[in-house]
Scaffold this active site. Structure first.
Site, PDB file in Angstrom:
ATOM      1  CB  SER A  37       5.365  -1.768  12.081  1.00 38.48           C
ATOM      2  OG  SER A  37       5.140  -0.252  12.268  1.00 38.48           O
ATOM      3  CE  LYS A  70      -0.169   3.295   4.693  1.00 37.26           C
ATOM      4  NZ  LYS A  70      -0.175   3.181   6.427  1.00 37.26           N
ATOM      5  N   GLY A  75       2.601   2.416  10.773  1.00 34.49           N
ATOM      6  CA  GLY A  75       3.697   3.371  10.703  1.00 34.49           C
ATOM      7  C   GLY A  75       4.300   4.000  11.959  1.00 34.49           C
ATOM      8  CD  GLU A 113      -2.974   5.281   6.897  1.00 37.09           C
ATOM      9  OE1 GLU A 113      -2.825   5.265   5.735  1.00 37.09           O
ATOM     10  OE2 GLU A 113      -2.139   4.782   7.560  1.00 37.09           O
ATOM     11  CG  ASN A 148      -1.710   1.347   1.263  1.00 32.56           C
ATOM     12  OD1 ASN A 148      -1.771   1.989   0.338  1.00 32.56           O
ATOM     13  ND2 ASN A 148      -2.523   1.283   2.358  1.00 32.56           N
ATOM     14  CD  GLU A 168      -3.395  -2.346   7.413  1.00 34.61           C
ATOM     15  OE1 GLU A 168      -2.417  -2.780   6.700  1.00 34.61           O
ATOM     16  OE2 GLU A 168      -4.120  -1.315   7.216  1.00 34.61           O
ATOM     17  CG  HIS A 213      -5.835   1.907   5.504  1.00 36.12           C
ATOM     18  ND1 HIS A 213      -5.330   2.880   6.204  1.00 36.12           N
ATOM     19  CD2 HIS A 213      -4.935   1.079   5.056  1.00 36.12           C
ATOM     20  CE1 HIS A 213      -4.085   2.343   6.645  1.00 36.12           C
ATOM     21  NE2 HIS A 213      -3.983   1.372   5.802  1.00 36.12           N
TER      22      HIS A 213
HETATM   23  P1  13P Z   1       2.991   0.365   7.729  1.00 33.34           P
HETATM   24  O1  13P Z   1       3.580  -0.801   6.942  1.00 33.34           O
HETATM   25  O2  13P Z   1       3.799   1.816   7.231  1.00 33.34           O
HETATM   26  O3  13P Z   1       2.955   0.539   9.238  1.00 33.34           O
HETATM   27  O4  13P Z   1       1.677   0.648   7.200  1.00 33.34           O
HETATM   28  C1  13P Z   1       0.591  -0.148   7.175  1.00 33.34           C
HETATM   29  C2  13P Z   1      -0.654  -0.221   6.581  1.00 33.34           C
HETATM   30  O5  13P Z   1      -1.224   0.861   6.774  1.00 33.34           O
HETATM   31  C3  13P Z   1      -0.851  -0.880   5.371  1.00 33.34           C
HETATM   32  O6  13P Z   1      -2.035  -0.458   4.670  1.00 33.34           O
END
Ligand code: 13P
Length: 268
Positions: free
Chosen positions: A216, A14, A176, A100, A12, A170, A98
Site C-alpha cells: 500500500s 501484477k 492491497g 502472492e 509491480n 512486504e 512474492h
Molecule cells: P500494493 O501496493 O497494491 O499494496 O501491492 C504491493 C505489492 O504486492 C507489490 O509487490
C-alpha cells in the site's frame, strides 16, 4: 555515514494491463524518467507485455522486470519462463518469492533460493520478497519469519555472488489493503534484515544492499517511508498502475537520493 545506496522504485503491475495499456503506462513513466534520475526505476509488466514494453522503454533509464522466473534455463516446464529468456527479452530485474506466488502458487523458500541463484548467474537482478502474515505479526513472529526467509534465499551464496541482490519487505497484511506499516515499524524490520545480512555475509556488502518496502505505498505515504534510514525504495502494486500515482512515488525516491547526497557532503 549516510546511505550511498541509490534508491530503487519498482512497479509491480501484477496481472493487469493488455499490451496496449502496458505500452501507454510505460510510455508515461519513461517520459518522466527520461535518461535517468537520481533514483532507479523499474516496471514489471505481465509476461505477454515484456517485449512491447522493452521497445517503449528503449533509450530511457527505466528498467524492465519480470514478475517470476523458473530456475532452469530451458526444458519440459510448461508455462514457465527462464532467466535466459528474461535476459533475451530485455529484463534487467525479476521479482522472486512474492507473497502472492508463495500463497497461491506454492512457491517455497527452497524454490526462491534456486531462482535467486539462477538469476544471478545470468546477471538478472533478483528482487526477493519477504514478509509476514497478520497472524504471524500478532503472534510476535515477524522477525522470525522474515529473517528465516532472508536466510533461506541467500543460503550458500557468498557476498560476491549476491552483490546485486535487492530485498523487498512486504508485510502480507499491508498488500492491497490500504493498510501501510508505520514507517518506524517498517524501519525496524529493514534494519533487522540488514543486520542479518551483515551477520551472514559481511558488513561491507550488507551496507550496499537495497531493501525496498512494499504494501500500500502511495503518493501520500511514500515520503515518510523513504525518509527512514534503511528503506531504500519501494515495490509498488496498485499505485504503480497509473502514472499519476507512480510518478510522485518516483519523485520521493529522487528526494531520498538528493537528501542522502547532501548529508554525505556535509559528513565529508
Ligand atoms: P500494493 O501496493 O497494491 O499494496 O501491492 C504491493 C505489492 O504486492 C507489490 O509487490
Amino acid at each position: 555515514m549516510t546511505s550511498a545506496r541509490t534508491p530503487l522504485i519498482a512497479g509491480n503491475w501484477k496481472l493487469h494491463n493488455t499490451v496496449a495499456e502496458s505500452e501507454a503506462l510505460a510510455g508515461a513513466i519513461a517520459a518522466h524518467v527520461g535518461n535517468g534520475l537520481a533514483c532507479e526505476v523499474v516496471v514489471a509488466p505481465v509476461a505477454t507485455s515484456l517485449a512491447a514494453v522493452r521497445e517503449t522503454l528503449s533509450g530511457t533509464a527505466v528498467g524492465l522486470a519480470a514478475q517470476n522466473s523458473h530456475w532452469e534455463d530451458s526444458g519440459a516446464f510448461t508455462g514457465e519462463l527462464s532467466p535466459v529468456l528474461l535476459l533475451d527479452v530485455g529484463c534487467t530485474h525479476c521479482i522472486i518469492g512474492h507473497s502472492e506466488r508463495r500463497q497461491y502458487f506454492g512457491e517455497t523458500d527452497a524454490g526462491v533460493r534456486k531462482k535467486v541463484s539462477a538469476l544471478l548467474v545470468h546477471k538478472v537482478v533478483p528482487i526477493v520478497c519477504v514478509g509476514e502474515s497478520l497472524d504471524e505479526r500478532e503472534a510476535g513472529k515477524t522477525l522470525d519469519v522474515v529473517l528465516g526467509q532472508v536466510d533461506a534465499a541467500t543460503d550458500g551464496l557468498d557476498a560476491v555472488a549476491l552483490a546485486p541482490l535487492v530485498i523487498a519487505y512486504e508485510p502480507i497484511w499491508a498488500i492491497g489493503t490500504g493498510r501501510t506499516a508505520k514507517a518506524e515499524d517498517a524501519q525496524e524490520v529493514h534494519a533487522a534484515i540488514r543486520s542479518r545480512l551483515a551477520e551472514l555475509k559481511g558488513e561491507s556488502w550488507a551496507t550496499t544492499v537495497r531493501i525496498l518496502y512494499g504494501g500500500s505505498v502511495k503518493p501520500a505515504n511514500a515520503d515518510e517511508l523513504l525518509s527512514q534510514p534503511d528503506i531504500d525504495g519501494a515495490l509498488v502494486g496498485g499505485a504503480s498502475l497509473s502514472a499519476e500515482n507512480f510518478i510522485p512515488i518516483i519523485d520521493a525516491g529522487v528526494s531520498r537520493a538528493e537528501f542522502s547526497a547532501r548529508r554525505r557532503s556535509l559528513e565529508l
